[in-house]
Design a protein around this motif. Structure first.
Motif, PDB file in Angstrom:
ATOM      1  N   MET A  74      69.130 132.627  40.854  1.00 40.62           N
ATOM      2  CA  MET A  74      69.529 133.983  40.469  1.00 40.62           C
ATOM      3  C   MET A  74      68.811 135.052  41.287  1.00 40.62           C
ATOM      4  SD  MET A  74      71.774 133.561  38.133  1.00 40.62           S
ATOM      5  CE  MET A  74      72.338 132.390  36.900  1.00 40.62           C
ATOM      6  N   LEU A  75      67.523 134.832  41.541  1.00 40.63           N
ATOM      7  CA  LEU A  75      66.722 135.850  42.214  1.00 40.63           C
ATOM      8  C   LEU A  75      67.012 135.938  43.711  1.00 40.63           C
ATOM      9  CD1 LEU A  75      63.201 135.323  40.563  1.00 40.63           C
ATOM     10  CD2 LEU A  75      65.089 136.780  39.800  1.00 40.63           C
ATOM     11  N   ALA A  76      67.232 134.802  44.358  1.00 39.86           N
ATOM     12  CA  ALA A  76      67.365 134.776  45.819  1.00 39.86           C
ATOM     13  C   ALA A  76      68.469 135.692  46.361  1.00 39.86           C
ATOM     14  CB  ALA A  76      67.569 133.338  46.304  1.00 39.86           C
ATOM     15  N   PRO A  77      69.684 135.699  45.800  1.00 39.31           N
ATOM     16  CA  PRO A  77      70.719 136.600  46.338  1.00 39.31           C
ATOM     17  C   PRO A  77      70.326 138.074  46.214  1.00 39.31           C
ATOM     18  CG  PRO A  77      71.704 134.911  44.937  1.00 39.31           C
ATOM     19  CD  PRO A  77      70.224 134.827  44.723  1.00 39.31           C
ATOM     20  N   GLN A  78      69.627 138.421  45.156  1.00 37.15           N
ATOM     21  CA  GLN A  78      69.201 139.813  44.959  1.00 37.15           C
ATOM     22  C   GLN A  78      68.099 140.186  45.959  1.00 37.15           C
ATOM     23  OE1 GLN A  78      68.859 140.856  40.566  1.00 37.15           O
ATOM     24  NE2 GLN A  78      69.003 138.627  40.430  1.00 37.15           N
ATOM     25  N   ALA A 101      61.525 131.392  47.953  1.00 36.31           N
ATOM     26  CA  ALA A 101      61.518 131.811  49.364  1.00 36.31           C
ATOM     27  C   ALA A 101      62.470 131.000  50.256  1.00 36.31           C
ATOM     28  CB  ALA A 101      60.089 131.770  49.915  1.00 36.31           C
ATOM     29  N   PRO A 102      62.539 129.666  50.120  1.00 41.75           N
ATOM     30  CA  PRO A 102      63.473 128.923  50.987  1.00 41.75           C
ATOM     31  C   PRO A 102      64.932 129.353  50.800  1.00 41.75           C
ATOM     32  CG  PRO A 102      61.893 127.426  49.969  1.00 41.75           C
ATOM     33  CD  PRO A 102      61.739 128.753  49.287  1.00 41.75           C
ATOM     34  N   ARG A 103      65.286 129.696  49.580  1.00 42.06           N
ATOM     35  CA  ARG A 103      66.654 130.150  49.323  1.00 42.06           C
ATOM     36  C   ARG A 103      66.913 131.502  49.992  1.00 42.06           C
ATOM     37  NH1 ARG A 103      69.576 127.952  44.773  1.00 42.06           N
ATOM     38  NH2 ARG A 103      68.468 126.215  43.795  1.00 42.06           N
TER      39      ARG A 103
END
Length: 314
Positions: A74-78, A101-103
């Motif tokens: 959820m956090l990575a795209p934002q 971080a990898p995402r």
């Protein structure tokens, strides 16, 4: 000029100390600005803490119900969307940072730089490899955003309390995945200091002998006000839970005092304590590798030495 975005790690409405350590690494880049990004369903309290960290220029908040729990999916795209215009995105090299971080790097189409232990230049970093036996210098492409995790044990926390950075709300309109959902969080609770931020840590190894015998480690740690850790051998043997493991596949820590009791000192364990201030080893095997890195060593039966130390402490 470099502009760094630091991803705040928090839980239960409180900012994790790892965030201030990541800010220290960001300051070493000597860029134009350091912003901290707080993603939460109710970010105000965390943002207020982050705003007090010395060196932070702005605190950016993203408020969405999907951010109630730190799910990387959820956090990575934002974060990737918020990273537009930033030269660097830093996250602490904790379980949280290693997850998200990898995402973010994948979404930005860049290779992640892991476990940054020093900043040599804006795009040049040093990090450990081969279980800490060697240090490699990594140079990132200056034409792309640098996504990096910061080895928190190698950095002191930036001072807090004197800064008053402004807090600004961001509206991040990106579609979020539906295949991931939060079920529940199970975490151990303890009155002892947190293992990753404690100034004193007492760890037990296979030499302790059993789960019942591990009480001697707990009692001694309580006596000196220390957190409790363990070697992988002790965890694998069932003496203590996994969250107490220190080492390459456990927690990387940097306490002022580290006491290794009944721990032989395999290289994977030493990786987790290489940044400790003073290392004290207690082991009946005088040839144990732990003595090669220890500042003070006691060769003998831990079940005799520990009670003697407790008696001496009063």
């Amino acid at each position: 000029m470099s502009k760094i975005l630091v991803i705040a790690e928090h839980l239960g409405g409180k900012l994790n100390a790892s965030t201030a350590r990541a800010v220290s690494a960001a300051a070493a880049v000597k860029g134009e600005a350091i912003d901290v990004l707080v993603l939460s369903d109710a970010p105000d309290a965390v943002a207020a803490e982050a705003a007090k960290i010395e060196g932070v220029n702005r605190v950016l908040t993203v408020t969405r119900p999907e951010n109630a729990h730190p799910l990387a999916a959820m956090l990575a795209p934002q974060i990737a969307k918020a990273a537009d215009g930033y030269s660097h995105v830093f996250a602490p090299s904790t379980t949280f940072g290693k997850d998200v971080a990898p995402r973010v790097a994948a979404l930005l189409g860049v290779a992640q730089v892991s476990d940054v232990m020093s900043v040599e230049a804006a795009h040049t970093f040093k990090r450990p490899i081969y279980a800490g036996n060697a240090i490699i210098t990594v140079e990132a492409d200056a034409n792309h955003t640098v996504v990096a995790t910061i080895r928190t044990a190698s950095w002191s926390a930036a001072a807090s309390g004197t800064n008053t950075a402004p807090v600004e709300a961001l509206a991040i309109d990106v579609p979020l995945p539906t295949h991931t959902r939060f079920v529940e969080l199970n975490q151990g609770s303890s009155d002892r200091p947190d293992l990753q931020s404690a100034s004193k840590v007492v760890s037990g190894g296979r030499g302790v002998g059993s789960k019942e015998n591990f009480d001697i480690i707990y009692k001694f740690a309580d006596k000196i006000g220390a957190a409790v850790g363990a070697s992988r051998a002790a965890v694998d043997a069932g003496y203590c839970p996994n969250e107490m493991q220190v080492g390459q596949t456990g927690k990387i820590i940097a306490p002022e005092l580290y006491m290794a009791i009944g721990i032989s000192g395999a290289i994977q364990h030493l990786t987790g304590i290489k940044d400790a201030g003073t290392i004290v080893a207690i082991n009946k095997d005088g040839e144990a590798p732990i003595f090669e890195v220890a500042d003070f060593g006691l060769v003998g039966d831990l079940f005799k030495i520990i009670p003697e130390l407790e008696a001496a402490l009063g």
